[in-house]
Motif scaffolding. Structure first.
Motif, PDB file in Angstrom:
ATOM      1  N   LEU A 167      -0.713   6.150   5.388  1.00  0.00           N
ATOM      2  CA  LEU A 167      -0.431   6.305   3.817  1.00  0.00           C
ATOM      3  C   LEU A 167       0.413   7.640   3.437  1.00  0.00           C
ATOM      4  CD1 LEU A 167      -2.422   3.895   2.823  1.00  0.00           C
ATOM      5  CD2 LEU A 167      -0.498   3.026   3.170  1.00  0.00           C
ATOM      6  N   ARG A 172       1.125   7.020  -6.766  1.00  0.00           N
ATOM      7  CA  ARG A 172      -0.672   7.975  -6.508  1.00  0.00           C
ATOM      8  C   ARG A 172       0.227   9.408  -6.428  1.00  0.00           C
ATOM      9  NH1 ARG A 172      -4.346  11.040  -3.337  1.00  0.00           N
ATOM     10  NH2 ARG A 172      -3.310   9.985  -1.421  1.00  0.00           N
ATOM     11  N   TYR A 216       1.006  -0.969   0.139  1.00  0.00           N
ATOM     12  CA  TYR A 216      -0.204   0.025   0.204  1.00  0.00           C
ATOM     13  C   TYR A 216       1.332   1.748  -0.254  1.00  0.00           C
ATOM     14  CZ  TYR A 216      -3.878  -2.497   0.353  1.00  0.00           C
ATOM     15  OH  TYR A 216      -5.343  -3.635   0.559  1.00  0.00           O
ATOM     16  N   PRO A 242      -6.088  -1.077 -10.594  1.00  0.00           N
ATOM     17  CA  PRO A 242      -6.314  -0.427 -11.441  1.00  0.00           C
ATOM     18  C   PRO A 242      -6.936   1.038 -11.103  1.00  0.00           C
ATOM     19  CG  PRO A 242      -7.865  -3.125 -10.801  1.00  0.00           C
ATOM     20  CD  PRO A 242      -6.430  -2.118  -9.927  1.00  0.00           C
ATOM     21  N   HIS A 243      -6.589   1.301  -9.841  1.00  0.00           N
ATOM     22  CA  HIS A 243      -7.020   2.382 -10.141  1.00  0.00           C
ATOM     23  C   HIS A 243      -5.982   3.588 -10.588  1.00  0.00           C
ATOM     24  CE1 HIS A 243      -4.135   1.981  -6.662  1.00  0.00           C
ATOM     25  NE2 HIS A 243      -4.023   3.827  -6.527  1.00  0.00           N
ATOM     26  N   LEU A 244      -4.918   2.893 -10.938  1.00  0.00           N
ATOM     27  CA  LEU A 244      -3.858   4.002 -11.166  1.00  0.00           C
ATOM     28  C   LEU A 244      -3.949   3.832 -13.032  1.00  0.00           C
ATOM     29  CD1 LEU A 244      -0.735   2.969  -9.125  1.00  0.00           C
ATOM     30  CD2 LEU A 244      -2.071   5.156  -8.938  1.00  0.00           C
ATOM     31  N   THR A 245      -4.502   3.629 -13.958  1.00  0.00           N
ATOM     32  CA  THR A 245      -4.940   3.221 -15.059  1.00  0.00           C
ATOM     33  C   THR A 245      -4.997   4.963 -15.280  1.00  0.00           C
ATOM     34  OG1 THR A 245      -5.872   1.601 -15.040  1.00  0.00           O
ATOM     35  CG2 THR A 245      -6.295   2.743 -16.815  1.00  0.00           C
ATOM     36  N   ARG A 246      -4.159   4.879 -16.839  1.00  0.00           N
ATOM     37  CA  ARG A 246      -3.721   5.865 -17.223  1.00  0.00           C
ATOM     38  C   ARG A 246      -2.757   6.680 -16.703  1.00  0.00           C
ATOM     39  NH1 ARG A 246      -7.413   5.298 -20.659  1.00  0.00           N
ATOM     40  NH2 ARG A 246      -9.190   6.651 -20.683  1.00  0.00           N
ATOM     41  N   PHE A 247      -2.127   6.564 -15.382  1.00  0.00           N
ATOM     42  CA  PHE A 247      -0.990   7.343 -15.011  1.00  0.00           C
ATOM     43  C   PHE A 247       0.299   6.246 -15.038  1.00  0.00           C
ATOM     44  CE2 PHE A 247      -5.148   9.069 -12.689  1.00  0.00           C
ATOM     45  CZ  PHE A 247      -4.945   9.704 -12.644  1.00  0.00           C
ATOM     46  N   SER A 285      -5.766  11.371   2.947  1.00  0.00           N
ATOM     47  CA  SER A 285      -5.295  11.405   1.538  1.00  0.00           C
ATOM     48  C   SER A 285      -4.584  12.548   1.234  1.00  0.00           C
ATOM     49  CB  SER A 285      -6.475  11.111  -0.203  1.00  0.00           C
ATOM     50  OG  SER A 285      -6.990  12.710  -0.015  1.00  0.00           O
ATOM     51  N   ALA A 345       2.771  10.748  -9.346  1.00  0.00           N
ATOM     52  CA  ALA A 345       2.001  10.643 -10.781  1.00  0.00           C
ATOM     53  C   ALA A 345       0.903  12.818 -10.768  1.00  0.00           C
ATOM     54  CB  ALA A 345       0.388  10.302 -10.586  1.00  0.00           C
ATOM     55  N   SER A 346       1.331  13.291  -9.481  1.00  0.00           N
ATOM     56  CA  SER A 346       0.650  14.390  -9.746  1.00  0.00           C
ATOM     57  C   SER A 346       2.555  15.592  -9.126  1.00  0.00           C
ATOM     58  CB  SER A 346       0.201  15.239  -8.651  1.00  0.00           C
ATOM     59  OG  SER A 346      -1.385  14.133  -9.021  1.00  0.00           O
TER      60      SER A 346
END
Lengths: 346, 346, 346, 346
Positions: free
Chosen positions: C315, C18, C11, C46-51, C289, C21-22
């Motif tokens: 996290l 995550r 995690y 899968p939440h990281l799809t596109r990144f 977050s 990516a920004s």
């Protein structure tokens, strides 16, 4: 780009503030609340500390607000937004309006009045339904955008390729949707009381939810004919997320490959729609806090039905995120501006 | 009444133990586990401390176990129960068997073999499908009961009155079901990992869940003709509870009152089915830890569909509770014995 | 700025991805996993799809990885990171290492070896304890950073001003901490199984949690003398968030104002520490977050104790966020880069 | 045994109804509510359908109610119960009163008045503090029982053996407690709103919670001297359950075996206290819906402290269950009557 938010204390308003805090171009000018004017944003939403020094103002300043804003987001209950829209456009004819409620969503005002039980008082407004992926070019030219409902965004994105390409029998559409509790807002009632909702699931408003006619009007427009659907919302014990499970009978001769092609040609180039393909299973958590809509579809050979499933974060793609996406389009800047964050998982 | 439980370490087994601890007539004799023989129950399930001093035994003792038991509950994976059933009935011909798995649920063994991918090895067994409310008189005479699946119990109870009374078009049945995570058992996998499931909802096994043929066989039996349905299970972030939302087109001429009458005449005298009436909304939490099935139904005049909704606790009415209910019927004691507790709310 | 992540499938690794990516400056070069080399990131998360189009690689490429990276984040189990650190710095002497595990956290290797039960094999490494707010100037010069544990970050930030300014009796410190379940990782075990954790709370590792000596070493350093504390971790049924409730007896003559002043002078200019003041109540959700630590403190006049409370996302500020914060400091760019997002609420 | 419940619409009232539905001796006569008189129980709490045909009555009938009842449970806000108690005992001198609120908990009325801010108007009442395990013989003779608070039950049970046997330094007691949200009742407020509480933890009322003086009075009584404690409540995102983590310094010369002995001799024969022993970890879920208190204790040799941990269901052993336990004792029937169900897990 100067932004004002009218009615910002609900969850959609707070989400607008969260997302706009990272928007490189937008500057938030006025934030209004009739219930708590004079209160600091961070007192109502402490998570926004460091991002908004502002204090809520009252709408009595609409003259000034409209004159000094390039765009207004409206987060008011239905019936109130059209009043603000009418006055604001009179004050500042070039202002852009993005309403997160229902007032500007319907082409057919009679349907609006029937389901929302109030007269429509801004019928002359030229409006665009802001489901960006379907209406991007009209949104670009729009002065007033009716931002779609959360259930409708998820459901229409899942069904549009099927309906538009005449792949399914329009009389057989059933939408069974599951939503997190933020969809019911921040207002207090027993139905959102922690201990009542926790470890529980239920349906509500069967046959009577107001997102029904919205879905029907938009899908009907795509189909080129009127249609009637079943839409059943369910309350899921989680704050965010909508999963929409959509059923329809395949027309005779429709192959799985035709279904695949319909989705790919519709969304293949859409950044915010992530196609999981035939057999794919969207998971709401994979979209949490992001503007993505994840989409998968299944063909049941035994029953000759297609089951299309979509997942979104109801507060982002289902409300504040799509509103910002529309704003970006209206101002001709990169559509992803302020929205290009990875979902928060787990 | 001496009871043994074969395969007791899963959640359904633990729930049997919980419920039997309050059963006035039953005495639990042997409790088996192949994975943890020799372990004390309370070490595996500390909540049962004070109720079970016993230690798990291995099935190698089946001879003794079958000879000394009046009834055996089987909580083994499919394929294994029929072996136990075959041997136990050979050892003790008057023994009663209640299998919580799929091995004894199907009249049509070919369907079982197709969906479960194992040969059926106890075809000569005379079995009854243990949905008590529908098959009470057969259960009373049964030697072997195939206890229904959790999804099937909820779905069949909701649809039986409609199908049996020929009120709906049998080709239009769609079941959209939502289940808590205990349905996936106590075995470890990422799909039941806390942080993955929490604040998330998804569908799974669309068109392929093994409860589909079970529902079809039973409803087909009630209808007097074969039928094919859509069944879509969803995972909800809660441990217990199933909500089953069932759609079907009304046949021409069917009135709301005919629907009401079908439910009332079917379940009006059933203690464990609580009818919420037309317009009623079952809530899983209202049934939690109990053997009740709450039922409501809705008529959508616009689409001419009936939407029937049922709620159960998947571990009780969907598994251990109904198993005990069947046992009570088989032994001719009050059906509510050991099951007459109010649900735990909230 | 080229970044590689060694051991990215937990995690904390996913959270690094995550956040990065920004990040406007960082470029992710290699992402390794020994368990799933060759798998696409988006297949695991899968939440990281596109990144992340990347595929996981194996560490056999360490030579190349170290040569082509400016900084390595290590997300390996303790005992393994120091091996990677030793080799990577040998290959590329100017490389920066940020280890999210325990290997580089301790000045006293004997303490590390006693609590972690492995020999320390990189004793010559010059390391800095990466609690940015306390050690910023050393972090700036560091080659290897031992990124703090999640519990320790929350607890030390709450207690540092009290200990450093000698306001409390060092023999009376008790830390009662509450953590979300992601702290236990993505590995499968019954203790993280959804239905076991849900609607439940428990303590664990009383008197024996490995974050204890870490807190003691750092607070002892601030105090200028050795100290021993009680640290009790608890598991809370939520994925993210730590709340640390810290108790200590006030020294004679210490006034509430002296306490206030200690916090203000320590953190008044810290962006990522949000002081809620005396009487303030941190709420984990307000930090979710994000990289913020919210801090409040209370004086109990009756017992003459101070109770300091901190909330973080375990996290982010407790792992990946602080790692990036340290990297920003090490590379002399704005410390907030990639971390300046508002928390996701609700 | 005729029972009436005055003020039954809160969660504790509903839990009384749930438990009494399975009580073999008790018969529920009147159930009152001032907010919803005339409403059927099952309309307010649908889970109780099948168990209570009754309708709520108003307290204007107190004369009749008191005359026809053997025992009254009071579930009113503090300040109101003593009025009912005074009148009811005047009407029916042999009636038994069990108050679930604070009015009859304190021997020292001045302390009550200081913390609850209302004058005590029934000072002449002879009352017993209903922590059954500690005061069983007095409860047996009592006319009026002040049923303990939820936090206090958990905390006192954990600490009593230590305090009574003078094993710990009384000036060092710190109680860090974690409670589910039902403790905050069914009344609507933002602090119990689903989306606000979910995935979040916070402390509240540090140094000021009203259960503090209650714990102090009872423990002080056991110690034979006044004492002052720290008590910190926390809100956990779950409906039911309290975990109380209690810290105290061991007196010089106290051995682990002396601690073990204190617990064993105090609770070894108590059915509802389940001792997990030294090193044991209570888990709230293992007590859910039951009247059990699970207890474990730990000795930290490094700090010479004992950490005692208890878990209860706040609505059962912390409220309705203990009230029934007290009633059983008062009426000289088996103390377990109506309370001997296994916890609902998972």
């Amino acid at each position: 780009m100067k932004i004002s938010i009218v009615g910002a204390t609900g969850y959609a308003g707070a989400e607008l503030l969260r997302l706009l805090a990272s928007h490189q171009v937008a500057e938030v000018k006025y934030i209004t609340s009739e219930s708590q004017p004079g209160t600091a944003i961070a007192d109502i939403y402490p998570h926004l500390t460091r991002f908004y020094p502002q204090t809520l103002t009252s709408l009595v300043d609409l003259e000034k607000l409209a004159a000094e804003s390039d765009v207004i987001f409206i987060g008011l209950p239905h019936g109130h937004a059209m009043e603000v829209g009418r006055k604001a456009t009179a004050i500042n004819p070039t202002i852009k309006i993005i309403d997160l409620g229902a007032d500007y969503r319907f082409k057919n005002h009679a349907v609006y009045e029937e389901w929302y039980k109030v007269p429509h008082t801004h019928r002359e407004a030229k409006t665009v339904y802001g489901l960006t992926e379907l209406n991007r070019s009209q949104v670009r030219e729009a002065g007033i955008v009716g931002n779609p409902g959360c259930y409708t965004t998820a459901s229409i994105l899942a069904l549009a390729p099927l309906v538009k390409n005449k792949l399914v029998d329009l009389t057989t559409i059933i939408i069974d949707a599951k939503s997190g509790v933020t969809g019911a807002g921040r207002g207090l009632n027993l139905g959102s009381h922690f201990s009542e909702v926790f470890e529980s699931v239920k349906a509500y408003n069967v046959g009577g939810h107001r997102h029904t006619p919205e879905i029907e009007e938009v899908l009907g427009g795509l189909a080129g004919e009127e249609l009637t659907i079943n839409f059943t919302p369910h309350l899921i014990p989680m704050p965010r997320g909508i999963l929409s499970t959509c059923y329809a009978n395949l027309k005779a001769g429709v192959t799985p490959e035709m279904i695949d092609e319909a989705y790919t040609s519709q969304y293949g180039n859409e950044y915010f729609v992530r196609l999981l393909g035939r057999g794919g299973y969207p998971v709401t958590k994979n979209t949490r806090s992001s503007n993505f809509c994840d989409l998968g579809w299944h063909i049941d050979k035994r029953t000759k039905r297609v089951i299309a499933i979509s997942a979104i974060d109801n507060l982002v793609k289902g409300a504040a995120g799509q509103a910002i996406q529309n704003m970006n389009v209206m101002f001709n800047i990169d559509e992803k501006t302020g929205l290009d964050n990875a979902p928060v998982y787990p």
